[in-house]
Design a protein around this motif. Structure first.
Motif, PDB file in Angstrom:
ATOM      1  N   ALA A 253       0.954  -1.131   0.007  1.00  0.00           N
ATOM      2  CA  ALA A 253       0.299  -0.050   0.048  1.00  0.00           C
ATOM      3  C   ALA A 253       0.861   1.106   0.029  1.00  0.00           C
ATOM      4  O   ALA A 253       2.095   1.253   0.153  1.00  0.00           O
ATOM      5  CB  ALA A 253      -0.939   0.121   1.109  1.00  0.00           C
ATOM      6  N   ASP A 254       0.171   2.281  -0.392  1.00  0.00           N
ATOM      7  CA  ASP A 254       0.956   3.707  -0.306  1.00  0.00           C
ATOM      8  C   ASP A 254       1.322   3.927   1.044  1.00  0.00           C
ATOM      9  O   ASP A 254       0.131   4.301   2.070  1.00  0.00           O
ATOM     10  CB  ASP A 254       0.392   4.631  -0.990  1.00  0.00           C
ATOM     11  N   PRO A 255       2.382   4.470   1.502  1.00  0.00           N
ATOM     12  CA  PRO A 255       2.461   5.058   3.058  1.00  0.00           C
ATOM     13  C   PRO A 255       1.703   6.470   3.249  1.00  0.00           C
ATOM     14  O   PRO A 255       1.771   7.312   2.027  1.00  0.00           O
ATOM     15  CB  PRO A 255       4.026   5.314   3.056  1.00  0.00           C
ATOM     16  N   ALA A 256       1.149   6.634   4.109  1.00  0.00           N
ATOM     17  CA  ALA A 256       0.203   7.808   4.263  1.00  0.00           C
ATOM     18  C   ALA A 256       1.417   9.030   4.097  1.00  0.00           C
ATOM     19  O   ALA A 256       0.857  10.091   3.542  1.00  0.00           O
ATOM     20  CB  ALA A 256      -0.361   7.915   5.669  1.00  0.00           C
ATOM     21  N   HIS A 257       2.606   9.021   4.480  1.00  0.00           N
ATOM     22  CA  HIS A 257       3.539  10.174   4.286  1.00  0.00           C
ATOM     23  C   HIS A 257       4.706   9.559   3.572  1.00  0.00           C
ATOM     24  O   HIS A 257       5.551   8.923   4.331  1.00  0.00           O
ATOM     25  CB  HIS A 257       3.837  10.644   5.597  1.00  0.00           C
ATOM     26  N   PRO A 258       4.910   9.665   2.307  1.00  0.00           N
ATOM     27  CA  PRO A 258       5.859   8.896   1.490  1.00  0.00           C
ATOM     28  C   PRO A 258       7.196   9.463   1.497  1.00  0.00           C
ATOM     29  O   PRO A 258       8.094   9.105   0.874  1.00  0.00           O
ATOM     30  CB  PRO A 258       5.136   8.910  -0.019  1.00  0.00           C
ATOM     31  N   LYS A 259       7.545  10.430   2.120  1.00  0.00           N
ATOM     32  CA  LYS A 259       8.831  11.294   1.961  1.00  0.00           C
ATOM     33  C   LYS A 259       9.867  10.160   2.695  1.00  0.00           C
ATOM     34  O   LYS A 259       9.674   9.772   3.774  1.00  0.00           O
ATOM     35  CB  LYS A 259       8.882  12.564   2.696  1.00  0.00           C
ATOM     36  N   VAL A 260      11.183   9.987   1.984  1.00  0.00           N
ATOM     37  CA  VAL A 260      12.130   9.088   2.464  1.00  0.00           C
ATOM     38  C   VAL A 260      13.128  10.313   2.884  1.00  0.00           C
ATOM     39  O   VAL A 260      13.400  11.388   2.126  1.00  0.00           O
ATOM     40  CB  VAL A 260      12.622   8.463   1.309  1.00  0.00           C
ATOM     41  N   TYR A 261      13.993   9.864   3.782  1.00  0.00           N
ATOM     42  CA  TYR A 261      15.046  10.806   4.175  1.00  0.00           C
ATOM     43  C   TYR A 261      16.454   9.595   4.355  1.00  0.00           C
ATOM     44  O   TYR A 261      16.274   8.640   4.481  1.00  0.00           O
ATOM     45  CB  TYR A 261      14.688  11.136   5.833  1.00  0.00           C
ATOM     46  N   ALA A 262      17.561  10.432   3.612  1.00  0.00           N
ATOM     47  CA  ALA A 262      18.635   9.648   3.320  1.00  0.00           C
ATOM     48  C   ALA A 262      19.878  10.485   4.003  1.00  0.00           C
ATOM     49  O   ALA A 262      20.021  11.804   3.606  1.00  0.00           O
ATOM     50  CB  ALA A 262      18.825   9.194   2.136  1.00  0.00           C
ATOM     51  N   LEU A 263      20.875   9.770   4.515  1.00  0.00           N
ATOM     52  CA  LEU A 263      22.113  10.345   4.926  1.00  0.00           C
ATOM     53  C   LEU A 263      23.477   9.773   4.488  1.00  0.00           C
ATOM     54  O   LEU A 263      23.285   8.321   4.349  1.00  0.00           O
ATOM     55  CB  LEU A 263      22.165  10.487   6.242  1.00  0.00           C
ATOM     56  N   ARG A 264      24.549  10.240   3.848  1.00  0.00           N
ATOM     57  CA  ARG A 264      25.760   9.562   3.641  1.00  0.00           C
ATOM     58  C   ARG A 264      26.441   9.117   4.819  1.00  0.00           C
ATOM     59  O   ARG A 264      26.356   9.512   5.845  1.00  0.00           O
ATOM     60  CB  ARG A 264      26.614  10.567   2.856  1.00  0.00           C
ATOM     61  N   LEU A 265      26.920   7.689   4.582  1.00  0.00           N
ATOM     62  CA  LEU A 265      27.639   7.005   5.734  1.00  0.00           C
ATOM     63  C   LEU A 265      29.048   7.192   5.532  1.00  0.00           C
ATOM     64  O   LEU A 265      29.434   7.479   4.351  1.00  0.00           O
ATOM     65  CB  LEU A 265      27.297   5.810   5.580  1.00  0.00           C
ATOM     66  N   GLU A 266      29.693   6.980   6.605  1.00  0.00           N
ATOM     67  CA  GLU A 266      31.162   7.321   6.667  1.00  0.00           C
ATOM     68  C   GLU A 266      31.709   6.448   5.497  1.00  0.00           C
ATOM     69  O   GLU A 266      32.942   6.693   5.039  1.00  0.00           O
ATOM     70  CB  GLU A 266      31.854   6.938   7.920  1.00  0.00           C
ATOM     71  N   ASP A 267      31.386   5.222   5.478  1.00  0.00           N
ATOM     72  CA  ASP A 267      32.092   4.362   4.292  1.00  0.00           C
ATOM     73  C   ASP A 267      31.757   4.744   2.868  1.00  0.00           C
ATOM     74  O   ASP A 267      31.939   3.789   2.060  1.00  0.00           O
ATOM     75  CB  ASP A 267      31.819   2.941   4.766  1.00  0.00           C
ATOM     76  N   GLY A 268      30.905   5.644   2.817  1.00  0.00           N
ATOM     77  CA  GLY A 268      30.245   5.971   1.261  1.00  0.00           C
ATOM     78  C   GLY A 268      28.899   5.465   1.076  1.00  0.00           C
ATOM     79  O   GLY A 268      28.328   5.936  -0.138  1.00  0.00           O
ATOM     80  N   GLY A 269      28.606   4.659   1.855  1.00  0.00           N
ATOM     81  CA  GLY A 269      27.130   4.104   1.662  1.00  0.00           C
ATOM     82  C   GLY A 269      26.132   5.150   2.062  1.00  0.00           C
ATOM     83  O   GLY A 269      26.368   6.407   2.440  1.00  0.00           O
ATOM     84  N   VAL A 270      24.606   4.786   2.159  1.00  0.00           N
ATOM     85  CA  VAL A 270      23.805   5.543   2.505  1.00  0.00           C
ATOM     86  C   VAL A 270      22.677   5.004   3.374  1.00  0.00           C
ATOM     87  O   VAL A 270      22.547   3.601   3.370  1.00  0.00           O
ATOM     88  CB  VAL A 270      22.903   5.986   1.303  1.00  0.00           C
ATOM     89  N   LEU A 271      22.289   5.581   4.409  1.00  0.00           N
ATOM     90  CA  LEU A 271      21.398   5.174   5.434  1.00  0.00           C
ATOM     91  C   LEU A 271      19.846   5.894   5.167  1.00  0.00           C
ATOM     92  O   LEU A 271      19.939   7.053   5.080  1.00  0.00           O
ATOM     93  CB  LEU A 271      21.717   5.491   6.697  1.00  0.00           C
ATOM     94  N   ALA A 272      19.037   5.099   4.880  1.00  0.00           N
ATOM     95  CA  ALA A 272      17.687   5.611   4.484  1.00  0.00           C
ATOM     96  C   ALA A 272      16.698   5.445   5.440  1.00  0.00           C
ATOM     97  O   ALA A 272      16.400   3.950   5.957  1.00  0.00           O
ATOM     98  CB  ALA A 272      17.207   4.913   3.259  1.00  0.00           C
ATOM     99  N   ILE A 273      15.876   6.295   5.954  1.00  0.00           N
ATOM    100  CA  ILE A 273      14.748   6.069   6.793  1.00  0.00           C
ATOM    101  C   ILE A 273      13.197   6.188   6.018  1.00  0.00           C
ATOM    102  O   ILE A 273      13.029   7.280   5.246  1.00  0.00           O
ATOM    103  CB  ILE A 273      14.715   7.247   7.922  1.00  0.00           C
ATOM    104  N   VAL A 274      12.677   4.868   5.723  1.00  0.00           N
ATOM    105  CA  VAL A 274      11.812   4.773   4.936  1.00  0.00           C
ATOM    106  C   VAL A 274      10.630   4.335   5.392  1.00  0.00           C
ATOM    107  O   VAL A 274      10.338   3.771   6.309  1.00  0.00           O
ATOM    108  CB  VAL A 274      12.442   3.604   4.088  1.00  0.00           C
ATOM    109  N   PRO A 275       9.437   5.112   4.524  1.00  0.00           N
ATOM    110  CA  PRO A 275       8.042   4.966   5.118  1.00  0.00           C
ATOM    111  C   PRO A 275       7.703   3.760   4.555  1.00  0.00           C
ATOM    112  O   PRO A 275       7.951   3.282   2.995  1.00  0.00           O
ATOM    113  CB  PRO A 275       7.190   6.151   4.649  1.00  0.00           C
ATOM    114  N   MET A 276       7.028   2.748   5.195  1.00  0.00           N
ATOM    115  CA  MET A 276       6.295   1.459   4.727  1.00  0.00           C
ATOM    116  C   MET A 276       4.761   1.325   4.956  1.00  0.00           C
ATOM    117  O   MET A 276       4.215   2.088   5.720  1.00  0.00           O
ATOM    118  CB  MET A 276       6.926   0.279   5.334  1.00  0.00           C
TER     119      MET A 276
END
Length: 342
Positions: A253-276
């Protein structure tokens, strides 16, 4: 805000129409968090890069949220909570208030107990980043050993900073966030791919674990305790007596609030906080349609107590997902809450 939440699959039991059909749905609980916001009142003309706001301003926002949240939780005042909370976390916690009466006394006591955010680390982006949010990691005052930490996001809603995302997770589930020489974090465009997936594609892929047991998702996401739990929910969906007279399926289903937040990690990867989000549909098998109805469980009845041939439950949630530079994304933590039953 919630201290912790786990999504479990309901178990249903069949009874003839005159007696009704009963369902037993598992408990998903949440706990505290809250604040309103003030902007950094001290713009500067210095050549030194400036943050979206100062740490002092961020501290004030979190302190206010903490105070208001504790007051709102004590009396389950959703309107008060809404002054400092929005987004996916508010969807979850507003539902908590409705479901509170169905919880065991011990859980109610824990939920309404005031707490504070300790050992905070403010994750503030530079003003030049163009984003409107900052994040905080911390431990709860009722967890002196720091076994779990929260990762919370505060975003501008109108002219006020409100908490919009929040998860409590194992300390190892929050990889080291990258910071520049000025101490600022680096937000990442959620639409930008990191390997095969972009942060804003994770939710749609992840829900396949519930829909099919991971036929597609397992090819794109690395196995973690979180994904294994989701697959088990899929496998167990028709276990027990309920499986003899009904069929249960999950649908993305569509999340009620679809905005995703993402941050660069120290090792070059990305950490995402994702609505489900997903729905869970339990339907009587054809042989039982004319003679039986489903009586909602205590939790489902909070939203709709009507006996019916199909029960559709809506779950809103959020997750912490790491997208490494190489390899498949790792879902570190996932929390859902029942927000509607019809």
């Amino acid at each position: 805000m919630s201290r912790s939440t786990t999504k479990r699959s309901p178990r249903h039991h069949l009874v003839a129409i005159a007696a009704g059909i009963t369902t037993a749905l598992t408990l998903t609980a949440c706990g505290p968090d809250s604040t309103t916001a003030a902007e950094d009142p001290n713009p500067t003309t210095s050549s030194t890069p400036q943050g979206l706001l100062s740490e002092a301003a961020a501290k004030k926002i979190v302190d206010t949220f903490q105070s208001v949240n504790n007051r709102a939780n004590a009396v389950r005042d959703a309107k008060l909570l809404g002054t400092v909370e929005a987004g996916q976390v508010y969807e979850r916690n507003a539902a908590d208030y409705k479901l509170f009466k169905t919880w065991p006394a011990k859980e109610q006591k824990t939920y309404t107990k005031a707490f504070t955010y300790e050992d905070r680390e403010y994750l503030i982006p530079p003003a030049s980043s163009g984003v409107s949010w900052f994040a905080v990691t911390s431990r709860s005052s009722d967890d002196p050993k720091g076994n779990r930490r929260s990762l919370t996001v505060f975003d501008k809603v109108g002219n006020t900073y409100k908490m919009v995302m929040s998860l409590w997770t194992d300390t190892k589930s929050i990889p080291k966030i990258d910071t520049d020489k000025h101490g600022f974090v680096s937000p990442v465009d959620p639409a930008k791919k990191v390997g095969a997936l972009a942060p804003n594609e994770i939710a749609a892929v992840y829900e396949d674990f519930f829909e099919t047991g991971g036929k597609t998702a397992s090819q794109k996401l690395a196995p973690t305790p979180t994904t294994k739990t989701s697959v088990q929910i899929y496998k167990d969906r028709n276990d027990g007596d309920a499986g003899t007279w009904s069929t249960t399926q999950f649908f993305a289903a569509d999340p009620a609030h679809p905005k995703v937040y993402a941050l660069r990690l120290e090792d070059g990867g990305v950490l995402a906080i994702v609505p489900m989000a997903h729905t869970e549909e339990q339907m009587l098998k054809p042989a039982y349609m004319g003679s039986f109805l489903i009586t909602p469980s205590t939790r489902e009845a909070v939203f709709d107590s009507t006996r019916r041939t199909v029960i559709t439950n809506e779950y809103q949630g959020q997750g912490i997902v790491e997208l490494p530079r190489t390899g498949k994304p790792l879902a570190h933590d996932l929390e859902y809450q029942l927000v509607d039953s019809r």
